[in-house]
Design an enzyme around this catalytic site. Structure first.
Site, PDB file in Angstrom:
ATOM      1  N   GLY A  69       0.853  -1.197   0.000  1.00 39.77           N
ATOM      2  CA  GLY A  69       0.000   0.000   0.000  1.00 39.77           C
ATOM      3  C   GLY A  69       0.881   1.236   0.000  1.00 39.77           C
ATOM      4  O   GLY A  69       0.911   2.000   0.969  1.00 39.77           O
ATOM      5  N   GLU A 109     -14.091   5.863   1.618  1.00 41.46           N
ATOM      6  CA  GLU A 109     -14.011   4.778   2.605  1.00 41.46           C
ATOM      7  C   GLU A 109     -15.228   4.838   3.526  1.00 41.46           C
ATOM      8  O   GLU A 109     -15.071   5.057   4.716  1.00 41.46           O
ATOM      9  CB  GLU A 109     -12.750   4.968   3.458  1.00 41.46           C
ATOM     10  CG  GLU A 109     -11.529   4.248   2.975  1.00 41.46           C
ATOM     11  CD  GLU A 109     -10.355   4.377   3.946  1.00 41.46           C
ATOM     12  OE1 GLU A 109     -10.096   5.486   4.436  1.00 41.46           O
ATOM     13  OE2 GLU A 109      -9.678   3.370   4.182  1.00 41.46           O
ATOM     14  N   ASN A 161     -16.511  13.201   8.481  1.00 46.09           N
ATOM     15  CA  ASN A 161     -16.194  12.907   7.075  1.00 46.09           C
ATOM     16  C   ASN A 161     -17.415  12.983   6.159  1.00 46.09           C
ATOM     17  O   ASN A 161     -17.388  13.713   5.162  1.00 46.09           O
ATOM     18  CB  ASN A 161     -15.506  11.540   6.956  1.00 46.09           C
ATOM     19  CG  ASN A 161     -14.034  11.616   7.317  1.00 46.09           C
ATOM     20  OD1 ASN A 161     -13.533  12.685   7.653  1.00 46.09           O
ATOM     21  ND2 ASN A 161     -13.345  10.501   7.245  1.00 46.09           N
ATOM     22  N   ARG A 208       1.372  -3.312  -6.907  1.00 45.61           N
ATOM     23  CA  ARG A 208       0.414  -4.160  -7.620  1.00 45.61           C
ATOM     24  C   ARG A 208       1.196  -5.104  -8.545  1.00 45.61           C
ATOM     25  O   ARG A 208       2.314  -4.777  -8.949  1.00 45.61           O
ATOM     26  CB  ARG A 208      -0.537  -3.286  -8.440  1.00 45.61           C
ATOM     27  CG  ARG A 208      -1.512  -2.496  -7.550  1.00 45.61           C
ATOM     28  CD  ARG A 208      -2.537  -1.771  -8.391  1.00 45.61           C
ATOM     29  NE  ARG A 208      -3.380  -0.919  -7.577  1.00 45.61           N
ATOM     30  CZ  ARG A 208      -4.484  -1.325  -6.938  1.00 45.61           C
ATOM     31  NH1 ARG A 208      -4.869  -2.577  -7.017  1.00 45.61           N
ATOM     32  NH2 ARG A 208      -5.195  -0.466  -6.232  1.00 45.61           N
ATOM     33  N   GLY A 234       0.937   4.212  -0.778  1.00 42.90           N
ATOM     34  CA  GLY A 234       0.206   5.452  -1.032  1.00 42.90           C
ATOM     35  C   GLY A 234       0.666   6.533  -0.075  1.00 42.90           C
ATOM     36  O   GLY A 234       1.822   6.529   0.383  1.00 42.90           O
ATOM     37  N   SER A 235      -0.235   7.437   0.286  1.00 47.50           N
ATOM     38  CA  SER A 235       0.150   8.598   1.093  1.00 47.50           C
ATOM     39  C   SER A 235       0.735   8.162   2.440  1.00 47.50           C
ATOM     40  O   SER A 235       1.881   8.474   2.769  1.00 47.50           O
ATOM     41  CB  SER A 235      -1.078   9.478   1.341  1.00 47.50           C
ATOM     42  OG  SER A 235      -1.714   9.766   0.127  1.00 47.50           O
ATOM     43  N   ASN A 253     -13.929  21.510   7.874  1.00 43.53           N
ATOM     44  CA  ASN A 253     -14.341  20.911   9.157  1.00 43.53           C
ATOM     45  C   ASN A 253     -15.013  21.933  10.071  1.00 43.53           C
ATOM     46  O   ASN A 253     -16.029  21.650  10.717  1.00 43.53           O
ATOM     47  CB  ASN A 253     -13.135  20.305   9.869  1.00 43.53           C
ATOM     48  CG  ASN A 253     -12.586  19.086   9.147  1.00 43.53           C
ATOM     49  OD1 ASN A 253     -13.149  18.657   8.138  1.00 43.53           O
ATOM     50  ND2 ASN A 253     -11.497  18.533   9.652  1.00 43.53           N
ATOM     51  N   LYS A 271     -11.924   6.481  17.055  1.00 43.85           N
ATOM     52  CA  LYS A 271     -11.649   7.267  15.845  1.00 43.85           C
ATOM     53  C   LYS A 271     -12.830   7.198  14.879  1.00 43.85           C
ATOM     54  O   LYS A 271     -13.197   8.194  14.255  1.00 43.85           O
ATOM     55  CB  LYS A 271     -10.370   6.738  15.172  1.00 43.85           C
ATOM     56  CG  LYS A 271      -9.914   7.632  14.032  1.00 43.85           C
ATOM     57  CD  LYS A 271      -8.498   7.366  13.599  1.00 43.85           C
ATOM     58  CE  LYS A 271      -8.077   8.400  12.553  1.00 43.85           C
ATOM     59  NZ  LYS A 271      -6.871   8.018  11.827  1.00 43.85           N
TER      60      LYS A 271
END
Ligand SMILES: NC(=O)c1ccc[n+]([C@@H]2O[C@H](COP(=O)([O-])OP(=O)(O)OC[C@H]3O[C@@H](n4cnc5c(N)ncnc54)[C@H](OP(=O)(O)O)[C@@H]3O)[C@@H](O)[C@H]2O)c1
Length: 309
Positions: free
Chosen positions: A13, A265, A191, A36, A15-16, A201, A183
């Site tokens: 993964g 998500e 979100n 991948r 990613g960020s 926010n 969380k």
């Protein structure tokens, strides 16, 4: 480099968040990125941009189908909806007794991994580190935070020491499920509302209709999580309001995903609460309505925009 103590750590993964974690860990342990399936250059030349500095590092990598050694210690940094498929794609390269660290937000993906890999030693983490990618090889470490790590089953690997050596403020916790739920209850309020109303926010506190929605969603989340056995010292609405206040100028990750046309998500956040409601026969009309809106947003994505940020 002080690699003697640690085994090879694979990270799946890239990613960020994954690249920020990888950049720290590769300084103290032998680290290998799993990409991948396919042929990848043998190293990723990563640029890591921090507050007032930028550094580069060379991270070894290969496609999941090109790994030359079994995966015995793995950090999983995919989005929650990709977690199980990404592990499945490793096939027999994943050692049956592998030590896994799951870094997904939300709840649900962890249980699916536990069920699929009963012999693996599985820990999970929540983190307030913040990161985003500006190119496949460039990641901005936008916020330094705390990572909490705890075992989901008989995990015996010292992820906490590894993360600390790698430079991340890290705490061991006894009940990681509680921290994931804590969380989740904030994410489930901030979100979706910011993504649907395309607002910062802090606007959740300034606009009366959104403030009211926050309260209603919070009350439902409190009832559902309490029915599941979770007890918290504050209400979800109060906790989310505190986070919205301290991050008033931020755009939530879900708002960023919606704006960029990326998949959101929601299934392991709002969807998790709705699963509790269904299993326990509890009403959750506000979260239900919100989830329907989120699914509309998700299905309005252009089909080719499945990548990550
Ligand atoms: N970013 C943050 O600041 C942050 C903070 C706290 C928690 N989190 C949580 O951490 C998780 C990861 O977030 P993120 O922002 O890092 O997501 P991201 O940028 O989308 O990174 C996920 C990475 O996983 C890769 N991936 C997915 N399936 C794969 C597979 N089968 N094989 C190999 N790679 C695969 C994706 O590859 P492709 O690019 O090819 O799709 C992508 O590079 C999420 O649950 C998020 O909520 C993130």
């Amino acid at each position: 480099m002080q690699h003697a103590r640690w085994p090879v750590i694979h990270l799946l993964g890239a990613g960020s968040l994954g690249l920020v974690i990888a950049a720290g860990i590769h300084r103290v342990a032998p680290l290998h990125l799993i990409r991948r399936p396919g042929h990848w250059p043998a190293v990723l030349d990563l640029e890591l941009v921090g507050d007032d500095s930028a550094l580069t590092c060379r991270l070894p990598q290969s496609g999941a189908d090109q790994l030359s050694e079994p995966v015995t210690h793995l950090i999983l940094c995919t989005k929650s909806y990709d977690a199980l498929a990404a592990l499945d794609a490793l096939g027999q390269r994943l050692d049956p007794g592998a030590k896994l660290l799951l870094m997904q937000n939300g709840m649900g993906s962890q249980a699916r991994v536990l069920q699929r890999f009963p012999q693996a030693r599985i820990s999970a983490a929540t983190t307030t580190e913040g990161a985003y990618r500006t190119a496949p090889h460039r990641v901005v470490h936008a916020a330094r935070g705390i990572t909490r790590i705890g075992a989901l089953n008989q995990s015996d690997f010292d992820w906490v020491s590894l993360f600390r050596q790698a430079g991340y403020q890290t705490e061991p916790v006894d009940d990681i499920r509680w921290h994931l739920a804590d969380k989740l209850r904030v994410n489930a309020l901030i979100n979706p509302l910011t993504a649907i109303h395309r607002c910062l926010n802090g606007e959740l506190l300034d606009r009366p209709a959104l403030r009211q929605a926050l309260e209603q969603l919070g009350a439902e989340a409190d009832t559902l999580l309490e029915a599941e056995g979770f007890r918290f010292p504050t209400t979800a609405a109060r906790q989310a309001a505190a986070v919205a206040r301290s991050t008033a100028r931020n755009r939530s990750s879900m708002l960023q995903d919606v704006t960029a046309g990326r998949r959101i998500e929601a299934a392991d956040i709002t969807g998790y609460l709705l699963d509790i409601a269904q299993r326990r026969g509890l009403p959750a009309p506000c979260h239900q309505a919100l989830y329907a809106r989120l699914r509309q947003l998700d299905s309005a994505r252009k089909p080719d925009q499945t990548g990550s940020g």
